[in-house]
Scaffold this motif. Sequence first.
Motif, PDB file in Angstrom:
ATOM      1  N   GLY A 229      48.050  58.469  69.088  1.00  0.00           N
ATOM      2  CA  GLY A 229      46.904  57.642  69.667  1.00  0.00           C
ATOM      3  C   GLY A 229      46.956  57.581  71.080  1.00  0.00           C
ATOM      4  O   GLY A 229      45.883  57.826  71.649  1.00  0.00           O
ATOM      5  N   ASP A 230      48.050  57.370  71.802  1.00  0.00           N
ATOM      6  CA  ASP A 230      48.228  57.570  73.220  1.00  0.00           C
ATOM      7  C   ASP A 230      47.977  58.871  73.710  1.00  0.00           C
ATOM      8  O   ASP A 230      47.207  59.061  74.953  1.00  0.00           O
ATOM      9  N   LEU A 231      48.306  60.071  73.073  1.00  0.00           N
ATOM     10  CA  LEU A 231      47.679  61.270  73.394  1.00  0.00           C
ATOM     11  C   LEU A 231      46.498  61.493  73.283  1.00  0.00           C
ATOM     12  O   LEU A 231      45.967  61.976  74.314  1.00  0.00           O
ATOM     13  N   LEU A 232      45.809  61.148  72.355  1.00  0.00           N
ATOM     14  CA  LEU A 232      44.267  61.056  72.100  1.00  0.00           C
ATOM     15  C   LEU A 232      43.722  60.306  73.323  1.00  0.00           C
ATOM     16  O   LEU A 232      42.469  61.092  74.106  1.00  0.00           O
ATOM     17  N   PHE A 233      44.081  59.311  73.402  1.00  0.00           N
ATOM     18  CA  PHE A 233      43.444  58.321  74.644  1.00  0.00           C
ATOM     19  C   PHE A 233      43.413  59.178  76.070  1.00  0.00           C
ATOM     20  O   PHE A 233      42.587  59.118  76.713  1.00  0.00           O
ATOM     21  N   THR A 234      44.543  59.672  76.273  1.00  0.00           N
ATOM     22  CA  THR A 234      44.789  60.542  77.521  1.00  0.00           C
ATOM     23  C   THR A 234      43.829  61.732  77.568  1.00  0.00           C
ATOM     24  O   THR A 234      43.157  61.961  78.757  1.00  0.00           O
ATOM     25  N   VAL A 235      43.689  62.195  76.459  1.00  0.00           N
ATOM     26  CA  VAL A 235      42.617  63.468  76.397  1.00  0.00           C
ATOM     27  C   VAL A 235      41.151  63.191  76.517  1.00  0.00           C
ATOM     28  O   VAL A 235      40.471  63.711  77.402  1.00  0.00           O
ATOM     29  N   ALA A 236      40.748  61.941  76.085  1.00  0.00           N
ATOM     30  CA  ALA A 236      39.833  61.350  76.440  1.00  0.00           C
ATOM     31  C   ALA A 236      39.435  61.265  77.888  1.00  0.00           C
ATOM     32  O   ALA A 236      38.162  61.493  78.339  1.00  0.00           O
ATOM     33  N   ASN A 237      40.522  60.762  78.402  1.00  0.00           N
ATOM     34  CA  ASN A 237      40.347  60.443  79.882  1.00  0.00           C
ATOM     35  C   ASN A 237      40.624  61.666  80.532  1.00  0.00           C
ATOM     36  O   ASN A 237      39.888  61.697  82.029  1.00  0.00           O
ATOM     37  N   LEU A 238      41.160  62.598  80.368  1.00  0.00           N
ATOM     38  CA  LEU A 238      41.107  63.880  80.848  1.00  0.00           C
ATOM     39  C   LEU A 238      39.617  64.439  80.865  1.00  0.00           C
ATOM     40  O   LEU A 238      39.312  65.160  81.753  1.00  0.00           O
ATOM     41  N   ALA A 239      39.054  64.203  79.809  1.00  0.00           N
ATOM     42  CA  ALA A 239      37.542  64.693  79.826  1.00  0.00           C
ATOM     43  C   ALA A 239      36.735  63.830  80.596  1.00  0.00           C
ATOM     44  O   ALA A 239      35.745  64.685  81.447  1.00  0.00           O
ATOM     45  N   ARG A 240      37.115  62.642  80.976  1.00  0.00           N
ATOM     46  CA  ARG A 240      36.210  61.871  81.853  1.00  0.00           C
ATOM     47  C   ARG A 240      36.518  62.438  83.250  1.00  0.00           C
ATOM     48  O   ARG A 240      35.446  62.553  84.036  1.00  0.00           O
ATOM     49  N   HIS A 241      37.665  62.869  83.648  1.00  0.00           N
ATOM     50  CA  HIS A 241      37.934  63.208  84.994  1.00  0.00           C
ATOM     51  C   HIS A 241      37.375  64.623  85.339  1.00  0.00           C
ATOM     52  O   HIS A 241      36.904  65.099  86.142  1.00  0.00           O
ATOM     53  N   LEU A 242      37.261  65.451  84.030  1.00  0.00           N
ATOM     54  CA  LEU A 242      36.499  66.835  84.035  1.00  0.00           C
ATOM     55  C   LEU A 242      34.985  66.551  84.222  1.00  0.00           C
ATOM     56  O   LEU A 242      34.294  67.623  84.159  1.00  0.00           O
ATOM     57  N   LYS A 243      34.405  65.324  83.717  1.00  0.00           N
ATOM     58  CA  LYS A 243      33.124  65.037  83.952  1.00  0.00           C
ATOM     59  C   LYS A 243      32.230  65.540  82.692  1.00  0.00           C
ATOM     60  O   LYS A 243      31.181  66.185  82.749  1.00  0.00           O
ATOM     61  N   VAL A 244      33.183  65.468  81.440  1.00  0.00           N
ATOM     62  CA  VAL A 244      32.476  66.088  80.199  1.00  0.00           C
ATOM     63  C   VAL A 244      32.604  64.904  79.215  1.00  0.00           C
ATOM     64  O   VAL A 244      33.526  64.271  79.231  1.00  0.00           O
ATOM     65  N   ASP A 245      31.742  64.932  78.117  1.00  0.00           N
ATOM     66  CA  ASP A 245      31.956  63.974  76.982  1.00  0.00           C
ATOM     67  C   ASP A 245      32.747  64.501  76.028  1.00  0.00           C
ATOM     68  O   ASP A 245      32.621  65.624  75.497  1.00  0.00           O
ATOM     69  N   PRO A 246      33.908  63.900  75.519  1.00  0.00           N
ATOM     70  CA  PRO A 246      34.794  64.137  74.820  1.00  0.00           C
ATOM     71  C   PRO A 246      34.354  64.515  73.235  1.00  0.00           C
ATOM     72  O   PRO A 246      34.612  65.103  72.670  1.00  0.00           O
ATOM     73  N   GLU A 247      33.299  63.449  72.953  1.00  0.00           N
ATOM     74  CA  GLU A 247      32.834  63.678  71.685  1.00  0.00           C
ATOM     75  C   GLU A 247      31.944  65.023  71.487  1.00  0.00           C
ATOM     76  O   GLU A 247      32.120  65.693  70.526  1.00  0.00           O
TER      77      GLU A 247
END
Length: 296
Positions: A229-247
Amino acid sequence: MPADKDAAPTDTAPQRAEGTSPAQLFAESVRIMNRLRAPGGCPWDREQTFLTIRKYTLEETYEVLDAIEREAWSDLADELGDLLLQVLFYAEMAEEARHFSIADVLNNLNRKLTRRHPHVFGEEASAAAGNRAEGLETEGIDSSHVLRNWEQIKQLEKKSQPKNEGRLASISRCMSSLSEARKIGGAAAKVGFDWPNIHGVLAKLHEEASELDVEIASGNQTAAAEELGDLLFTVANLARHLKVDPELTLRDANAKFRRRFAAMEAAAGPPLESLSPDQLEALWSGSKSAEKERKA
Protein backbone atom coordinates in the motif's frame (compact mmCIF):
# COMPACT_ATOMS: atom_id res chain seq x y z
CA MET A 1 -33.28 -1.75 -14.94
CA PRO A 2 -29.51 -1.50 -15.58
CA ALA A 3 -28.41 -1.10 -19.18
CA ASP A 4 -27.67 -4.23 -21.19
CA LYS A 5 -23.86 -4.47 -21.26
CA ASP A 6 -23.89 -7.67 -23.31
CA ALA A 7 -25.23 -5.89 -26.37
CA ALA A 8 -22.68 -5.63 -29.19
CA PRO A 9 -21.25 -2.16 -29.81
CA THR A 10 -22.42 -0.47 -32.96
CA ASP A 11 -20.74 1.99 -35.31
CA THR A 12 -24.03 3.42 -36.51
CA ALA A 13 -24.79 7.03 -35.69
CA PRO A 14 -27.12 7.62 -32.74
CA GLN A 15 -30.71 8.48 -33.56
CA ARG A 16 -31.08 12.24 -33.81
CA ALA A 17 -33.74 14.02 -31.79
CA GLU A 18 -34.82 16.38 -34.56
CA GLY A 19 -37.28 19.11 -33.67
CA THR A 20 -37.29 18.39 -29.95
CA SER A 21 -35.54 20.61 -27.44
CA PRO A 22 -33.13 19.15 -24.86
CA ALA A 23 -35.37 20.60 -22.13
CA GLN A 24 -38.35 18.63 -23.42
CA LEU A 25 -36.38 15.42 -23.64
CA PHE A 26 -34.90 15.91 -20.17
CA ALA A 27 -38.37 16.48 -18.71
CA GLU A 28 -39.57 13.30 -20.41
CA SER A 29 -36.66 11.36 -18.88
CA VAL A 30 -37.57 12.69 -15.44
CA ARG A 31 -41.19 11.57 -15.97
CA ILE A 32 -40.08 8.11 -17.11
CA MET A 33 -37.87 7.68 -14.04
CA ASN A 34 -40.76 8.76 -11.82
CA ARG A 35 -43.05 6.22 -13.51
CA LEU A 36 -40.54 3.40 -13.06
CA ARG A 37 -40.32 4.05 -9.32
CA ALA A 38 -44.03 4.68 -8.78
CA PRO A 39 -46.54 2.03 -7.61
CA GLY A 40 -47.22 -0.26 -10.56
CA GLY A 41 -43.82 0.60 -12.07
CA CYS A 42 -40.81 -1.66 -12.53
CA PRO A 43 -40.29 -4.09 -9.62
CA TRP A 44 -36.50 -4.02 -10.00
CA ASP A 45 -36.31 -0.22 -10.09
CA ARG A 46 -38.64 0.08 -7.10
CA GLU A 47 -36.44 -2.25 -5.04
CA GLN A 48 -33.27 -0.23 -5.51
CA THR A 49 -31.68 2.03 -2.88
CA PHE A 50 -28.82 4.53 -2.86
CA LEU A 51 -26.48 1.75 -1.78
CA THR A 52 -27.58 -0.91 -4.27
CA ILE A 53 -27.10 1.21 -7.40
CA ARG A 54 -23.64 2.55 -6.49
CA LYS A 55 -21.96 -0.25 -8.42
CA TYR A 56 -23.90 0.69 -11.55
CA THR A 57 -22.75 4.30 -11.23
CA LEU A 58 -19.13 3.15 -11.18
CA GLU A 59 -19.74 0.78 -14.08
CA GLU A 60 -21.39 3.45 -16.21
CA THR A 61 -18.58 5.92 -15.50
CA TYR A 62 -15.99 3.46 -16.77
CA GLU A 63 -18.16 2.61 -19.77
CA VAL A 64 -18.09 6.32 -20.68
CA LEU A 65 -14.29 6.40 -20.37
CA ASP A 66 -13.99 3.25 -22.49
CA ALA A 67 -16.14 4.71 -25.29
CA ILE A 68 -14.05 7.90 -25.29
CA GLU A 69 -10.78 5.98 -25.44
CA ARG A 70 -12.12 3.87 -28.33
CA GLU A 71 -13.46 7.04 -30.03
CA ALA A 72 -16.75 5.13 -30.40
CA TRP A 73 -19.00 8.16 -30.59
CA SER A 74 -22.26 6.29 -31.09
CA ASP A 75 -21.47 4.14 -28.06
CA LEU A 76 -20.57 7.29 -26.14
CA ALA A 77 -24.01 8.77 -26.80
CA ASP A 78 -25.56 5.63 -25.28
CA GLU A 79 -23.16 5.50 -22.35
CA LEU A 80 -23.72 9.17 -21.46
CA GLY A 81 -27.43 8.41 -21.38
CA ASP A 82 -26.79 5.49 -19.01
CA LEU A 83 -24.70 7.78 -16.79
CA LEU A 84 -27.45 10.40 -16.83
CA LEU A 85 -29.86 7.68 -15.74
CA GLN A 86 -27.83 7.32 -12.55
CA VAL A 87 -28.34 11.02 -11.78
CA LEU A 88 -32.08 10.74 -12.40
CA PHE A 89 -32.27 7.59 -10.27
CA TYR A 90 -30.55 9.19 -7.27
CA ALA A 91 -32.60 12.38 -7.60
CA GLU A 92 -35.87 10.44 -7.79
CA MET A 93 -35.04 8.44 -4.66
CA ALA A 94 -33.94 11.64 -2.89
CA GLU A 95 -37.23 13.33 -3.75
CA GLU A 96 -39.16 10.33 -2.44
CA ALA A 97 -37.29 10.69 0.84
CA ARG A 98 -37.78 14.49 0.75
CA HIS A 99 -34.03 15.18 0.72
CA PHE A 100 -33.93 17.14 -2.56
CA SER A 101 -35.26 17.01 -6.11
CA ILE A 102 -33.76 17.00 -9.61
CA ALA A 103 -34.69 20.70 -9.76
CA ASP A 104 -32.45 21.30 -6.73
CA VAL A 105 -29.62 19.43 -8.45
CA LEU A 106 -29.92 21.58 -11.58
CA ASN A 107 -30.31 24.80 -9.63
CA ASN A 108 -27.20 24.06 -7.57
CA LEU A 109 -25.24 23.25 -10.72
CA ASN A 110 -26.34 26.40 -12.54
CA ARG A 111 -25.51 28.61 -9.56
CA LYS A 112 -22.12 26.97 -9.13
CA LEU A 113 -21.18 27.40 -12.80
CA THR A 114 -22.26 31.05 -12.75
CA ARG A 115 -20.57 31.68 -9.40
CA ARG A 116 -17.23 30.21 -10.47
CA HIS A 117 -17.11 31.86 -13.93
CA PRO A 118 -17.19 35.61 -13.25
CA HIS A 119 -14.97 36.10 -16.31
CA VAL A 120 -17.82 34.74 -18.46
CA PHE A 121 -21.06 35.79 -16.77
CA GLY A 122 -19.81 38.97 -15.10
CA GLU A 123 -18.99 39.74 -11.49
CA GLU A 124 -22.53 40.90 -10.67
CA ALA A 125 -24.13 37.64 -11.84
CA SER A 126 -21.38 35.64 -10.15
CA ALA A 127 -21.97 37.47 -6.85
CA ALA A 128 -25.72 36.97 -7.15
CA ALA A 129 -25.04 33.24 -7.46
CA GLY A 130 -23.05 33.30 -4.22
CA ASN A 131 -19.49 34.29 -5.16
CA ARG A 132 -17.92 35.96 -2.10
CA ALA A 133 -14.46 36.54 -3.59
CA GLU A 134 -13.53 40.18 -4.16
CA GLY A 135 -10.97 41.82 -6.40
CA LEU A 136 -10.60 38.90 -8.81
CA GLU A 137 -9.00 39.69 -12.15
CA THR A 138 -11.51 38.60 -14.80
CA GLU A 139 -10.65 40.49 -17.98
CA GLY A 140 -8.46 38.85 -20.62
CA ILE A 141 -7.24 36.07 -18.35
CA ASP A 142 -5.81 32.72 -19.44
CA SER A 143 -6.80 29.22 -18.31
CA SER A 144 -4.25 29.09 -15.47
CA HIS A 145 -5.68 32.33 -14.04
CA VAL A 146 -9.18 30.90 -14.40
CA LEU A 147 -8.14 27.93 -12.25
CA ARG A 148 -6.66 30.23 -9.58
CA ASN A 149 -9.91 32.21 -9.45
CA TRP A 150 -11.90 28.97 -9.33
CA GLU A 151 -9.88 27.73 -6.36
CA GLN A 152 -10.23 31.04 -4.48
CA ILE A 153 -14.01 31.10 -5.00
CA LYS A 154 -14.23 27.44 -3.97
CA GLN A 155 -12.25 28.03 -0.77
CA LEU A 156 -14.59 30.85 0.26
CA GLU A 157 -17.54 28.53 -0.37
CA LYS A 158 -16.02 26.00 2.03
CA LYS A 159 -15.48 28.65 4.71
CA SER A 160 -19.22 29.30 4.76
CA GLN A 161 -19.85 25.61 5.46
CA PRO A 162 -19.36 23.73 8.75
CA LYS A 163 -15.63 23.27 9.28
CA ASN A 164 -14.26 19.78 8.74
CA GLU A 165 -11.60 18.30 11.01
CA GLY A 166 -8.22 18.63 9.32
CA ARG A 167 -7.07 19.58 5.86
CA LEU A 168 -7.62 16.15 4.39
CA ALA A 169 -11.22 15.83 5.57
CA SER A 170 -12.46 17.73 2.52
CA ILE A 171 -10.92 15.18 0.12
CA SER A 172 -13.64 12.79 -0.92
CA ARG A 173 -13.12 9.07 -0.48
CA CYS A 174 -15.59 8.49 -3.31
CA MET A 175 -12.96 8.04 -6.01
CA SER A 176 -10.43 5.48 -7.09
CA SER A 177 -7.69 4.83 -4.53
CA LEU A 178 -4.99 6.05 -6.92
CA SER A 179 -6.81 9.33 -7.47
CA GLU A 180 -7.40 9.74 -3.74
CA ALA A 181 -3.70 9.16 -3.02
CA ARG A 182 -2.75 11.79 -5.59
CA LYS A 183 -5.14 14.33 -4.08
CA ILE A 184 -3.98 13.60 -0.52
CA GLY A 185 -0.37 14.11 -1.57
CA GLY A 186 -1.30 17.36 -3.30
CA ALA A 187 -3.07 18.67 -0.20
CA ALA A 188 -0.08 17.83 1.99
CA ALA A 189 2.21 19.55 -0.52
CA LYS A 190 0.32 22.82 -0.05
CA VAL A 191 1.72 23.08 3.48
CA GLY A 192 5.22 22.09 2.34
CA PHE A 193 5.00 18.42 3.32
CA ASP A 194 6.26 16.92 0.08
CA TRP A 195 9.37 15.62 -1.61
CA PRO A 196 11.53 18.50 -2.89
CA ASN A 197 11.64 17.11 -6.43
CA ILE A 198 10.92 14.03 -8.48
CA HIS A 199 14.25 12.46 -7.52
CA GLY A 200 13.12 12.49 -3.89
CA VAL A 201 9.97 10.60 -4.88
CA LEU A 202 12.01 8.03 -6.80
CA ALA A 203 14.29 7.53 -3.78
CA LYS A 204 11.21 6.95 -1.63
CA LEU A 205 9.88 4.50 -4.20
CA HIS A 206 13.09 2.45 -3.97
CA GLU A 207 12.91 2.61 -0.15
CA GLU A 208 9.33 1.31 -0.13
CA ALA A 209 10.23 -1.46 -2.58
CA SER A 210 13.08 -2.56 -0.29
CA GLU A 211 10.77 -2.60 2.74
CA LEU A 212 8.26 -4.67 0.77
CA ASP A 213 11.03 -7.10 -0.18
CA VAL A 214 11.93 -7.56 3.50
CA GLU A 215 8.34 -8.34 4.50
CA ILE A 216 7.86 -10.76 1.61
CA ALA A 217 11.01 -12.58 2.72
CA SER A 218 9.68 -12.72 6.30
CA GLY A 219 6.48 -14.37 5.16
CA ASN A 220 4.36 -11.80 6.99
CA GLN A 221 1.41 -11.36 4.61
CA THR A 222 -0.21 -8.55 6.59
CA ALA A 223 2.96 -6.50 6.79
CA ALA A 224 3.71 -7.14 3.11
CA ALA A 225 0.23 -5.88 2.16
CA GLU A 226 0.81 -2.72 4.21
CA GLU A 227 4.16 -2.09 2.52
CA LEU A 228 2.56 -2.69 -0.87
CA GLY A 229 0.00 0.00 0.00
CA ASP A 230 2.83 2.41 0.87
CA LEU A 231 4.48 1.59 -2.45
CA LEU A 232 1.27 2.28 -4.40
CA PHE A 233 0.76 5.55 -2.50
CA THR A 234 4.26 6.64 -3.51
CA VAL A 235 3.61 5.64 -7.14
CA ALA A 236 0.47 7.79 -7.18
CA ASN A 237 2.47 10.75 -5.91
CA LEU A 238 5.20 10.10 -8.44
CA ALA A 239 2.45 10.56 -11.03
CA ARG A 240 1.51 13.85 -9.33
CA HIS A 241 5.08 15.10 -9.64
CA LEU A 242 5.09 14.02 -13.29
CA LYS A 243 1.80 15.94 -13.71
CA VAL A 244 -0.06 12.89 -15.03
CA ASP A 245 -3.22 11.25 -13.71
CA PRO A 246 -2.30 7.86 -12.16
CA GLU A 247 -5.75 6.37 -12.80
CA LEU A 248 -5.77 7.26 -16.51
CA THR A 249 -2.12 6.25 -16.85
CA LEU A 250 -2.90 2.81 -15.43
CA ARG A 251 -5.91 2.50 -17.73
CA ASP A 252 -3.63 3.22 -20.69
CA ALA A 253 -1.18 0.58 -19.43
CA ASN A 254 -4.02 -1.94 -19.08
CA ALA A 255 -5.11 -1.21 -22.65
CA LYS A 256 -1.53 -1.63 -23.87
CA PHE A 257 -1.22 -5.00 -22.10
CA ARG A 258 -4.50 -6.14 -23.64
CA ARG A 259 -3.27 -5.23 -27.15
CA ARG A 260 0.06 -6.99 -26.72
CA PHE A 261 -1.45 -10.09 -25.11
CA ALA A 262 -3.97 -10.34 -27.95
CA ALA A 263 -1.06 -10.12 -30.41
CA MET A 264 0.65 -12.96 -28.52
CA GLU A 265 -2.46 -15.12 -28.82
CA ALA A 266 -2.75 -14.38 -32.55
CA ALA A 267 0.89 -15.19 -33.23
CA ALA A 268 1.17 -18.28 -31.02
CA GLY A 269 -0.66 -20.93 -33.03
CA PRO A 270 -1.00 -23.52 -30.25
CA PRO A 271 -2.73 -22.53 -26.97
CA LEU A 272 -0.57 -20.31 -24.77
CA GLU A 273 -0.94 -22.79 -21.90
CA SER A 274 1.08 -25.35 -23.87
CA LEU A 275 4.07 -23.05 -24.36
CA SER A 276 7.16 -22.77 -22.18
CA PRO A 277 8.05 -19.57 -20.26
CA ASP A 278 10.81 -18.84 -22.80
CA GLN A 279 8.37 -19.21 -25.69
CA LEU A 280 5.85 -16.94 -23.99
CA GLU A 281 8.54 -14.32 -23.36
CA ALA A 282 9.60 -14.51 -27.01
CA LEU A 283 6.00 -13.93 -28.12
CA TRP A 284 5.68 -11.00 -25.72
CA SER A 285 8.89 -9.42 -27.00
CA GLY A 286 7.67 -9.91 -30.56
CA SER A 287 4.34 -8.20 -29.85
CA LYS A 288 6.15 -5.27 -28.20
CA SER A 289 8.52 -4.88 -31.13
CA ALA A 290 5.71 -5.07 -33.67
CA GLU A 291 3.72 -2.39 -31.85
CA LYS A 292 6.73 -0.09 -31.67
CA GLU A 293 7.39 -0.55 -35.38
CA ARG A 294 3.79 0.36 -36.20
CA LYS A 295 4.15 3.56 -34.17
CA ALA A 296 7.48 4.49 -35.77
